[in-house]
Design a protein around this motif. Sequence first.
Motif, PDB file in Angstrom:
ATOM      1  N   PRO A 164      43.516  72.593  19.731  1.00  0.00           N
ATOM      2  CA  PRO A 164      43.401  73.732  18.770  1.00  0.00           C
ATOM      3  C   PRO A 164      42.625  75.308  18.654  1.00  0.00           C
ATOM      4  CG  PRO A 164      44.952  71.741  17.980  1.00  0.00           C
ATOM      5  CD  PRO A 164      44.118  71.356  19.552  1.00  0.00           C
ATOM      6  N   ASN A 165      41.720  74.627  19.082  1.00  0.00           N
ATOM      7  CA  ASN A 165      40.419  75.172  18.996  1.00  0.00           C
ATOM      8  C   ASN A 165      40.073  75.993  20.341  1.00  0.00           C
ATOM      9  OD1 ASN A 165      39.517  73.489  20.860  1.00  0.00           O
ATOM     10  ND2 ASN A 165      37.320  73.175  20.115  1.00  0.00           N
ATOM     11  N   ASN A 166      41.011  75.724  20.901  1.00  0.00           N
ATOM     12  CA  ASN A 166      41.222  77.180  22.389  1.00  0.00           C
ATOM     13  C   ASN A 166      40.731  76.581  23.613  1.00  0.00           C
ATOM     14  OD1 ASN A 166      43.036  79.253  22.979  1.00  0.00           O
ATOM     15  ND2 ASN A 166      40.822  79.878  23.612  1.00  0.00           N
ATOM     16  N   VAL A 167      39.937  75.557  23.600  1.00  0.00           N
ATOM     17  CA  VAL A 167      39.475  74.454  24.880  1.00  0.00           C
ATOM     18  C   VAL A 167      40.552  74.214  25.455  1.00  0.00           C
ATOM     19  CG1 VAL A 167      37.701  72.792  25.439  1.00  0.00           C
ATOM     20  CG2 VAL A 167      36.980  74.039  23.717  1.00  0.00           C
ATOM     21  N   THR A 168      40.322  74.221  27.067  1.00  0.00           N
ATOM     22  CA  THR A 168      41.165  74.304  27.791  1.00  0.00           C
ATOM     23  C   THR A 168      40.761  73.149  28.638  1.00  0.00           C
ATOM     24  OG1 THR A 168      40.614  76.086  29.648  1.00  0.00           O
ATOM     25  CG2 THR A 168      43.055  76.406  27.716  1.00  0.00           C
ATOM     26  N   PHE A 169      42.170  72.784  29.657  1.00  0.00           N
ATOM     27  CA  PHE A 169      41.618  71.435  30.134  1.00  0.00           C
ATOM     28  C   PHE A 169      42.779  72.117  31.850  1.00  0.00           C
ATOM     29  CE2 PHE A 169      43.780  68.404  33.905  1.00  0.00           C
ATOM     30  CZ  PHE A 169      42.334  67.168  33.760  1.00  0.00           C
ATOM     31  N   ASN A 170      42.155  72.419  33.113  1.00  0.00           N
ATOM     32  CA  ASN A 170      42.762  73.474  33.937  1.00  0.00           C
ATOM     33  C   ASN A 170      42.433  72.328  35.119  1.00  0.00           C
ATOM     34  OD1 ASN A 170      42.300  76.225  31.916  1.00  0.00           O
ATOM     35  ND2 ASN A 170      40.592  75.293  32.100  1.00  0.00           N
ATOM     36  N   ALA A 171      43.631  71.887  36.027  1.00  0.00           N
ATOM     37  CA  ALA A 171      43.356  71.230  37.075  1.00  0.00           C
ATOM     38  C   ALA A 171      45.127  71.205  38.206  1.00  0.00           C
ATOM     39  CB  ALA A 171      42.962  70.092  36.917  1.00  0.00           C
ATOM     40  N   PHE A 172      44.214  70.815  38.897  1.00  0.00           N
ATOM     41  CA  PHE A 172      45.785  70.179  40.542  1.00  0.00           C
ATOM     42  C   PHE A 172      45.730  69.381  40.447  1.00  0.00           C
ATOM     43  CE2 PHE A 172      45.517  75.260  41.088  1.00  0.00           C
ATOM     44  CZ  PHE A 172      47.326  75.027  41.397  1.00  0.00           C
ATOM     45  N   ILE A 173      46.701  68.794  40.479  1.00  0.00           N
ATOM     46  CA  ILE A 173      46.888  66.197  40.172  1.00  0.00           C
ATOM     47  C   ILE A 173      47.298  66.877  41.719  1.00  0.00           C
ATOM     48  CG2 ILE A 173      47.067  65.092  39.119  1.00  0.00           C
ATOM     49  CD1 ILE A 173      45.498  66.755  37.225  1.00  0.00           C
ATOM     50  N   TYR A 174      46.754  65.676  42.134  1.00  0.00           N
ATOM     51  CA  TYR A 174      47.429  65.409  43.840  1.00  0.00           C
ATOM     52  C   TYR A 174      47.719  63.611  43.169  1.00  0.00           C
ATOM     53  CZ  TYR A 174      47.780  62.788  48.212  1.00  0.00           C
ATOM     54  OH  TYR A 174      47.817  63.013  49.209  1.00  0.00           O
ATOM     55  N   ASN A 175      49.219  63.896  43.355  1.00  0.00           N
ATOM     56  CA  ASN A 175      49.589  61.999  42.656  1.00  0.00           C
ATOM     57  C   ASN A 175      50.569  62.355  43.709  1.00  0.00           C
ATOM     58  OD1 ASN A 175      50.844  60.201  41.451  1.00  0.00           O
ATOM     59  ND2 ASN A 175      51.600  61.548  39.514  1.00  0.00           N
ATOM     60  N   PRO A 176      50.050  61.155  44.599  1.00  0.00           N
ATOM     61  CA  PRO A 176      51.648  61.507  46.306  1.00  0.00           C
ATOM     62  C   PRO A 176      52.977  60.078  45.783  1.00  0.00           C
ATOM     63  CG  PRO A 176      49.296  60.383  46.508  1.00  0.00           C
ATOM     64  CD  PRO A 176      49.182  60.861  45.063  1.00  0.00           C
ATOM     65  N   SER A 177      52.049  58.821  44.683  1.00  0.00           N
ATOM     66  CA  SER A 177      53.353  58.337  44.297  1.00  0.00           C
ATOM     67  C   SER A 177      54.200  58.631  43.408  1.00  0.00           C
ATOM     68  CB  SER A 177      52.791  57.178  43.653  1.00  0.00           C
ATOM     69  OG  SER A 177      52.614  56.712  42.551  1.00  0.00           O
ATOM     70  N   LYS A 178      53.975  60.076  42.640  1.00  0.00           N
ATOM     71  CA  LYS A 178      55.047  61.231  42.319  1.00  0.00           C
ATOM     72  C   LYS A 178      55.442  60.631  40.670  1.00  0.00           C
ATOM     73  CE  LYS A 178      57.876  62.911  45.793  1.00  0.00           C
ATOM     74  NZ  LYS A 178      59.190  63.368  46.140  1.00  0.00           N
ATOM     75  N   VAL A 179      54.101  59.059  39.996  1.00  0.00           N
ATOM     76  CA  VAL A 179      54.817  58.381  38.898  1.00  0.00           C
ATOM     77  C   VAL A 179      53.314  57.570  38.618  1.00  0.00           C
ATOM     78  CG1 VAL A 179      56.941  57.688  39.523  1.00  0.00           C
ATOM     79  CG2 VAL A 179      54.888  56.430  40.381  1.00  0.00           C
ATOM     80  N   ARG A 180      52.439  57.800  39.318  1.00  0.00           N
ATOM     81  CA  ARG A 180      51.040  57.601  39.389  1.00  0.00           C
ATOM     82  C   ARG A 180      51.379  55.964  39.149  1.00  0.00           C
ATOM     83  NH1 ARG A 180      45.845  58.382  34.464  1.00  0.00           N
ATOM     84  NH2 ARG A 180      44.711  57.587  36.535  1.00  0.00           N
ATOM     85  N   ALA A 181      51.195  55.538  40.413  1.00  0.00           N
ATOM     86  CA  ALA A 181      51.911  53.969  40.989  1.00  0.00           C
ATOM     87  C   ALA A 181      50.380  53.375  40.591  1.00  0.00           C
ATOM     88  CB  ALA A 181      52.502  53.700  41.976  1.00  0.00           C
ATOM     89  N   THR A 182      49.986  52.463  39.782  1.00  0.00           N
ATOM     90  CA  THR A 182      49.088  51.425  40.808  1.00  0.00           C
ATOM     91  C   THR A 182      48.821  50.701  41.634  1.00  0.00           C
ATOM     92  OG1 THR A 182      50.063  50.164  38.203  1.00  0.00           O
ATOM     93  CG2 THR A 182      47.965  49.210  39.061  1.00  0.00           C
ATOM     94  N   GLY A 183      47.777  51.681  41.773  1.00  0.00           N
ATOM     95  CA  GLY A 183      47.209  51.204  43.548  1.00  0.00           C
ATOM     96  C   GLY A 183      46.972  52.369  44.509  1.00  0.00           C
TER      97      GLY A 183
END
Length: 225
Positions: free
Chosen positions: A112-131
């Motif tokens: 709400p204060n216009n601060v942003t988070f900007n990133a590319f995510i590498y998630n090869p399991s496609k579901v953020r699997a444990t491990g």
Amino acid sequence: MYMRTLLLTVAAGAVPALATVPSLNVPACPSKGTIQYSKSVPNLTAFPLTQVDLCYDNQAIRINFTAFQETNFYYNSSLKTNDPIYEYEVMEAFIYKGTNDPKTYLEFEVAPNNVTFNAFIYNPSKVRATGAPFDTFFIQTPVFDGLTAKTTLNKPKKTWVSSVRVPLGLFDVDDGQAKGTQWRMNFFRTVVDPKTFPKQLLGAWSPPDAPSFHKTPFFGNINFV
């Protein structure tokens, strides 16, 4: 992002077999494609109405987030660009150019204060699997790169609106070549009451089956027409 996904279990590591996802045709600006959602993640209970308007121009994807029924406007004023603003209230877009369930995608968040988070995510399991591997590649100078947001709060009407510009070049789309491209996207919102922080209420356009936004088989289909 990180705190939410700590709630996952090993069983949640399996890729959903046949996730049914929504679709949207998005026109060139100034016309818009619009989605609304009002279901929580993952229980599909009532969630404050949230709207996302989308269009594209020669150089960028234009996203207009509107949070309705907002009562908290809760953010941490000490956090800066790419800090963990997702622990508080944000609206989010996860974006990938292509039609498959992605392993790498843009995560954009705005508070709400216009601060942003900007990133590319590498998630090869496609579901953020444990491990499994999971990595974050921050966009260090988003404003200089043309990745911008402008946010307006209207506390009497219990709304906040963020108008966002995402450069097409982040996805190797040349100027004027967006028409006809196909995308996978999902849109999220977190609602946080300062009295119960860090507890969060999560909402999504295409709700995943667990309290994690990093489940790409649930990304919706977007067509630029």
